[in-house]
Write a protein that holds these residues in place. Structure first.
Motif, short mmCIF file in Angstrom:
data_model
loop_
_atom_site.label_atom_id
_atom_site.label_comp_id
_atom_site.label_asym_id
_atom_site.label_seq_id
_atom_site.Cartn_x
_atom_site.Cartn_y
_atom_site.Cartn_z
N UNK A 263 0.83 -1.21 0.00
CA UNK A 263 0.00 0.00 0.00
C UNK A 263 0.87 1.25 0.00
N UNK A 264 1.91 1.24 0.83
CA UNK A 264 2.81 2.39 0.88
C UNK A 264 3.57 2.54 -0.44
N UNK A 265 4.02 1.43 -0.99
CA UNK A 265 4.76 1.49 -2.26
C UNK A 265 3.90 2.11 -3.35
N UNK A 266 2.65 1.68 -3.44
CA UNK A 266 1.74 2.23 -4.46
C UNK A 266 1.45 3.70 -4.19
N UNK A 267 1.41 4.07 -2.90
CA UNK A 267 1.19 5.48 -2.55
C UNK A 267 2.34 6.33 -3.08
N UNK A 268 3.58 5.88 -2.88
CA UNK A 268 4.73 6.68 -3.32
C UNK A 268 4.82 6.71 -4.84
N UNK A 269 4.44 5.64 -5.50
CA UNK A 269 4.41 5.64 -6.97
C UNK A 269 3.41 6.69 -7.46
N UNK A 293 14.02 -5.25 -2.39
CA UNK A 293 12.88 -5.18 -1.47
C UNK A 293 11.77 -6.10 -1.99
N UNK A 294 11.48 -7.21 -1.29
CA UNK A 294 10.45 -8.16 -1.75
C UNK A 294 9.08 -7.51 -1.96
N UNK A 295 8.79 -6.45 -1.18
CA UNK A 295 7.50 -5.76 -1.33
C UNK A 295 7.34 -5.22 -2.75
N UNK A 296 8.44 -4.74 -3.32
CA UNK A 296 8.38 -4.12 -4.64
C UNK A 296 8.31 -5.15 -5.77
N UNK A 297 8.44 -6.43 -5.42
CA UNK A 297 8.35 -7.48 -6.42
C UNK A 297 6.95 -8.08 -6.50
N UNK A 298 6.04 -7.58 -5.65
CA UNK A 298 4.66 -8.03 -5.74
C UNK A 298 4.06 -7.53 -7.06
N UNK A 299 3.23 -8.34 -7.72
CA UNK A 299 2.76 -8.01 -9.08
C UNK A 299 2.19 -6.61 -9.26
N UNK A 300 1.30 -6.17 -8.34
CA UNK A 300 0.68 -4.85 -8.53
C UNK A 300 1.70 -3.73 -8.37
N UNK A 301 2.63 -3.91 -7.43
CA UNK A 301 3.66 -2.89 -7.22
C UNK A 301 4.64 -2.88 -8.39
N UNK A 302 5.05 -4.06 -8.81
CA UNK A 302 5.99 -4.16 -9.93
C UNK A 302 5.42 -3.55 -11.20
#
Length: 333
Positions: A263-269, A293-302
């Motif tokens: 959620x945070x990753x998508x917010x910063x994007x 960062x494994x969080x950034x490798x999740x499909x929606x974030x990637x």
């Protein structure tokens, strides 16, 4: 390491604390090396030295360019002031060298700023603390930590010391201008310290227009706006100003890279995409670090990162297929 100049380190370091916060953080004794250049017999003898300051590669990339020149000038000035009583020592030049084993500055007190966030001091009178608190909450969504004294200083702490630390480590200041603001000696001093450091000052007009030197800055008209819209306008000012643009872009890139949740990753994007294009160097930083960062490798974030990087003719080495990702080397034919 320092030898001849060791006794002057503390004095120079203290000068930098009030002249240039970034130089203060980089100026660590373990990273300083003195190089003897030459000796002149004139006037009883003068020794000339070069001072080499080693910083991490990441720190060097953050200051490379105009910031590096300013830091060198301020360190040179601090040394000249410290050496006024000793005419036998002269600094020829200061050089900053990228070196990955350099010691990185860590504050000796509890941090007053959120890690990787842009640092904004919110100057306000006590009667307007609700507005300041609400603005602080809304700024967080833009990657900006708004420092509000009554919110950020614990009752048991020595508040004037923390207030001073915040003022000399901030990246910018905003002032919520209401009728009694100009009669507050504290607020006037806060603005004065910001102006003295040539920091970006953002006047937010609620009741009165900017006055004095503060009048030189473009104001935000808060009439009829809620805290969320004021926060957006503050973020836009920070992004546009040449003194804060690079710091802010770097903060957003680091916040994305170090995201703890998708959620945070998508917010910063979303925040990065809301602005005109950032410089390629910050996109390259994201490109270089995202895979750690494994969080950034999740499909929606990637997918979001790929979309962001495409603006700079870059893409990650991973591509989305259904509910999983695969490397470029494993693409089916």
């Amino acid at each position: 390491m320092l030898d001849v100049f060791k006794t002057y380190y503390r004095t120079v370091h203290n000068f930098l604390k009030y002249q240039n916060q970034k130089a203060f953080e980089l100026f660590i004794e373990e990273n300083l090396y003195e190089i003897f250049d030459n000796h002149d017999n004139w006037n009883g003898g003068i020794d000339y030295f070069t001072i080499e300051l080693k910083v991490s590669v990441e720190q060097y990339l953050q200051i490379k360019g105009d910031d590096e020149n300013i830091i060198i000038e301020d360190i040179t000035d601090a040394f000249n002031n410290a050496l006024k009583s000793n005419e036998s020592l002269v600094i020829n030049k200061i050089i900053i060298v990228p070196y990955d084993d350099a010691t990185v500055y860590t504050p000796t007190t509890e941090p007053i700023w959120g890690l990787d966030y842009f640092r904004l001091f919110i100057s306000h009178i006590s009667e307007n603390k609700v507005s300041a608190k609400n603005l602080k909450v809304c700024l967080e969504k833009w990657g900006i930590h708004g420092f509000v004294a009554h919110e950020d200083i614990e009752p048991s702490k020595e508040w004037s010391s923390i207030l001073t630390d915040a003022l000399f480590s901030m990246n910018a200041l905003c002032a919520i201008l209401v009728k009694r603001f100009r009669y507050s000696s504290w607020c006037d001093q806060e603005v004065g310290i910001a102006l003295g450091q040539n920091k970006l000052c953002i006047p937010i007009k609620k009741d009165i227009i900017p006055y004095g030197f503060l009048g030189r800055y473009q104001m935000i008209k808060a009439d009829g706006l809620d805290a969320s819209h004021v926060a957006q306008k503050v973020a836009e000012c920070v992004f546009k100003d040449e003194r804060t643009h690079g710091i802010y872009c770097n903060s957003l890139a680091k916040l994305l890279i170090n995201s703890k949740t998708s959620e945070k990753a998508l917010q910063w994007i979303d925040v990065i995409n809301s602005f005109p294009t950032i410089e390629r160097v910050y996109a390259e930083l994201i490109y270089k670090e995202y895979s750690h960062n494994p969080i950034l490798l999740q499909p929606d974030v990637l997918q979001g990162i790929n979309s962001l990087l495409k603006r700079y003719n870059m893409s990650t080495s991973l591509f989305i297929f259904g509910d999983h990702e695969t490397s470029a080397e494993d693409l089916p034919f």
